[in-house]
Design a protein around this motif. Structure first.
Motif, PDB file in Angstrom:
ATOM      1  N   VAL A  59      46.566  37.526  34.018  1.00 33.86           N
ATOM      2  CA  VAL A  59      45.387  38.389  34.134  1.00 33.86           C
ATOM      3  C   VAL A  59      44.557  38.218  32.863  1.00 33.86           C
ATOM      4  O   VAL A  59      45.106  38.092  31.764  1.00 33.86           O
ATOM      5  N   SER A  60      43.253  38.223  33.015  1.00 32.35           N
ATOM      6  CA  SER A  60      42.365  38.052  31.861  1.00 32.35           C
ATOM      7  C   SER A  60      42.738  39.027  30.743  1.00 32.35           C
ATOM      8  O   SER A  60      42.870  40.234  30.973  1.00 32.35           O
ATOM      9  N   SER A  90      44.144  38.840  44.384  1.00 30.50           N
ATOM     10  CA  SER A  90      42.944  39.059  43.584  1.00 30.50           C
ATOM     11  C   SER A  90      42.767  40.538  43.250  1.00 30.50           C
ATOM     12  O   SER A  90      42.453  40.903  42.106  1.00 30.50           O
ATOM     13  N   GLY A 121      42.834  42.569  39.470  1.00 33.75           N
ATOM     14  CA  GLY A 121      41.596  43.167  38.997  1.00 33.75           C
ATOM     15  C   GLY A 121      40.352  42.383  39.329  1.00 33.75           C
ATOM     16  O   GLY A 121      39.269  42.672  38.796  1.00 33.75           O
ATOM     17  N   SER A 122      40.454  41.405  40.240  1.00 35.41           N
ATOM     18  CA  SER A 122      39.294  40.565  40.570  1.00 35.41           C
ATOM     19  C   SER A 122      38.612  40.965  41.869  1.00 35.41           C
ATOM     20  O   SER A 122      37.730  40.252  42.361  1.00 35.41           O
ATOM     21  N   ARG A 154      45.608  44.201  33.637  1.00 33.23           N
ATOM     22  CA  ARG A 154      46.231  43.576  32.467  1.00 33.23           C
ATOM     23  C   ARG A 154      47.346  44.452  31.911  1.00 33.23           C
ATOM     24  O   ARG A 154      48.402  43.949  31.479  1.00 33.23           O
ATOM     25  N   SER A 163      38.204  41.839  29.335  1.00 30.93           N
ATOM     26  CA  SER A 163      37.335  41.879  30.505  1.00 30.93           C
ATOM     27  C   SER A 163      36.351  43.030  30.394  1.00 30.93           C
ATOM     28  O   SER A 163      36.626  44.056  29.756  1.00 30.93           O
ATOM     29  N   SER A 188      38.715  47.292  36.464  1.00 28.08           N
ATOM     30  CA  SER A 188      39.819  46.906  37.347  1.00 28.08           C
ATOM     31  C   SER A 188      40.693  45.831  36.699  1.00 28.08           C
ATOM     32  O   SER A 188      41.920  45.853  36.827  1.00 28.08           O
ATOM     33  N   THR A 189      40.075  44.900  35.979  1.00 30.34           N
ATOM     34  CA  THR A 189      40.833  43.843  35.309  1.00 30.34           C
ATOM     35  C   THR A 189      41.599  44.401  34.119  1.00 30.34           C
ATOM     36  O   THR A 189      42.750  44.014  33.873  1.00 30.34           O
ATOM     37  N   THR A 190      41.000  45.300  33.377  1.00 32.11           N
ATOM     38  CA  THR A 190      41.678  45.906  32.220  1.00 32.11           C
ATOM     39  C   THR A 190      42.936  46.643  32.652  1.00 32.11           C
ATOM     40  O   THR A 190      43.995  46.527  32.027  1.00 32.11           O
TER      41      THR A 190
END
Length: 642
Positions: free
Chosen positions: A614-615, A518, A522-523, A627, A618, A622-624
């Protein structure tokens, strides 16, 4: 006799026969049956087992369990240790009793391991309709819970008339003993049919042998494979579970010694070569060693032997980066032999293929530069593992050090068992195996809760071996708190039967594997910690650690527990506890060793990747960032066909 009585008597007289290098083997195919009895099977299979228990308990011994899924895991583990020569049958009541088996069926089929499932079903006559726990589907009134087994089984049948029993059982056992097609075999038994009397012919109950087929390779395939190997500059073997099931470990060692071709192994293939063989690079892929992955990146010919090329093995199709890489796949199952756009599928038994291929390669050896590169990478990785095993954190220790202490405290014949969480990946990288039976990690389905039930089934197989004169093995289950909480109830079964099963329970108050994943995606480790709910933010991420005492839980089940106190001596105390557990006599019951670990301590990197999306957009920074990393790995993914 009734249909259920016929099922029990028939299964008690079935044998597998096998021939390995001229040595013949014959053993019971179904040495026993598990069952939890309720309406559906209590007056059918339950009555039949009780009747035979009084008449001749050796025909079909009955074993209790606490969960139908766990019973199927025991059967699968038994099958794996016996190299698919034997398994157990599992009887259930209808409805939830049957549906509890669904996870077990999926696990067996995913791992290509045999298990015979006998779920009870609703009345075939519909005399009482609907019955308790019956599904009613307006578009198909003949659909029951048991139809859910169809996509999860390698063979499914429903016996609605006594006359159908012979056909169902014969076809089912044909699949159970087929090395290419084996998996879950499900024969649904309506509760009224189980209790129905029928005059079965005597020959139906005669002893029957089921030969395990081990097909030889085609001569022209071996000749072509030899040509491809001779032309390659950097060949690499990927050894899978098929090497072990074919009893081909000695032939693989001889082949590697004769040719110098390095060997990496899948999760199911650990033990195909001893860890200290100069040709063994250890684990390959996402949970692999940096050594195996370094060789894989440059390999121009990959020789897959008994592997199904799961995404962890191929690092989601990024492991083999040589633009000219070709695949030669040796597998008893055509499905696997044809994977990855192979230039040469060889549908054959691994052992027979290795013998023929070694003869065809007489006088051949890899270039010296490859052997030097192999030795350098192996030495580098071995030093990395030594360092990880010597790691000393305080007061909470690292999982690396726990694995090292456990590995070093066990004898070479002992077996480690695991299935899910961060442990399987860490074990795959670092566990040092000398015996081909010494590593039992269920990673085809990676089922949380398999560990203790699987360890118990494996221990049953070991006890059967020792009863025939083999040297004993200790079975050591390594399990995290997450998997323990999923299914630990078979400890009660071990207590009831006095089975010595050693469990090392590692408590880190969270899901370490998914938490780390996770974070990398980036989750932010969302939903992976054991924390009290913060009602204001409705978050489980930052609250107080839950006051869970899993050692006390095990003690309440009748298990002997050894607690390892946190601190500077935790690793030394763990080693001493394992020695104490090993010294306990057989028949003394299960022993659990409880130790706490650091949730955030990582294992050495595999220098590899696993594709988890990965999304794409966002609001979380952290998610960006994750990615961006994902897209860089995705660009290296190969579009292999098949």
């Amino acid at each position: 006799m009734t249909v259920a009585q016929a099922v029990v008597e028939f299964l008690g007289r079935q044998y597998t026969v096998d021939n390995i290098g001229g040595a013949a083997y014959r053993e019971r195919l179904i040495p026993g049956m598990f069952g939890i009895f309720g309406h559906g099977n209590v007056a059918g299979v339950g009555q039949a087992l009780k009747q035979w228990q009084l008449k001749d308990p050796s025909l079909m011994p009955y074993y209790q369990g606490r969960n139908e899924q766990a019973q199927s895991h025991q059967a699968v583990a038994y099958a794996r240790h016996t190299r698919r020569r034997a398994t157990y049958a599992v009887s259930t009541s209808i409805g939830p009793g049957s549906s509890n088996l669904l996870t077990g069926a999926a696990l067996a089929t995913a791992n290509r391991l045999p298990v015979l499932l006998l779920p009870s079903d609703t009345f075939a006559t519909r005399a009482a309709d609907p019955v308790l726990q019956q599904l009613e589907m307006p578009h198909g009134y003949d659909i029951t819970v048991n139809d859910a087994f169809r996509p999860l089984s390698k063979y499914f049948d429903r016996v609605t008339r006594p006359e159908q029993l012979a056909s169902a059982l014969h076809h089912g056992l044909r699949v159970l003993t087929d090395p290419a097609e084996t998996g879950a075999v499900t024969i649904s038994l309506p509760q009224d049919v189980q209790a129905e009397a029928f005059d079965f012919p005597e020959e139906f109950f005669a002893e029957r042998d089921w030969k395990i087929r081990r097909p030889a390779p085609e001569t022209e395939d071996i000749a072509q494979a030899a040509q491809l190997i001779r032309a390659a500059k950097r060949p690499l073997i990927v050894a899978g579970g098929g090497v072990l099931y074919a009893y081909a470990t000695e032939e693989l060692a001889a082949f590697a010694e004769a040719t110098g071709i390095p060997v990496g192994n899948t999760q199911a293939g650990v033990g195909a070569l001893p860890w200290d063989s100069k040709h063994s690079l250890g684990a390959i892929g996402s949970t692999g060693t940096s050594a195996a992955n370094a060789l894989a990146a440059e390999a121009d010919l990959i020789i897959g032997i008994g592997t199904r090329y799961e995404d962890f093995t191929t690092a989601s199709r990024t492991a083999f980066q040589n633009p000219g890489a070709k695949f030669v796949n040796i597998n008893v199952a055509a499905l696997d032999a044809y994977k990855h756009a192979t230039v040469l599928p060889i549908v054959a038994d691994a052992r027979k293929a290795l013998i023929a291929l070694r003869e065809a390669l007489t006088g051949y050896r890899v270039e010296g530069a490859l052997e030097v590169f192999t030795a350098q990478e192996k030495q580098r990785w071995d030093a990395t593992v030594d360092e990880a095993f010597a790691e000393r954190l305080s007061p909470l220790v690292s999982q690396n050090a726990i694995i090292g202490a456990t590995n070093q405290a066990m004898d070479s014949r002992d077996v480690v068992v695991c299935a899910a969480g961060s442990l399987p990946g860490d074990l795959h990288k670092m566990w040092r195996v000398s015996d081909p039976f010494g590593y039992h990690v269920e990673y085809g389905f990676s089922c949380m809760g398999y560990e203790i039930a699987g360890g118990l089934g494996l221990k049953r197989a070991v006890l059967a071996e020792t009863a025939r004169g083999a040297e004993n093995r200790d079975v050591v289950v390594m399990v995290g708190d997450g998997s323990y909480l999923m299914m630990h109830t078979e400890l009660v079964t071990a207590v009831a039967e006095g089975i010595k099963l050693i469990t090392v329970l590692i408590q880190n108050h969270g899901y370490a594997s998914i938490g780390s994943l996770s974070e990398s995606l980036g989750s932010q480790r969302f939903g992976t910690k054991y924390r009290a709910l913060d009602a204001q933010t409705h978050s489980f991420d930052e609250g107080q650690t839950l006051p869970i005492d899993l050692a006390l839980n095990a003690e309440s089940l009748g298990v002997k527990v050894i607690r390892i106190a946190p601190g500077d001596r935790a690793i030394e105390d763990l080693a001493a506890a394992i020695a104490t557990a090993k010294a306990a006599p057989e028949g003394s019951g299960p022993i659990l060793i409880h130790i706490e670990s650091d949730l955030y301590a990582d294992a050495p990197s595999s220098q590899s990747w696993w594709d988890v999306p990965v999304s794409e957009t966002s609001e979380l920074d952290s998610t960006t960032k994750a990615r961006e990393v994902y897209e860089s790995h995705k660009a290296r993914q190969k579009p292999y066909l098949g």
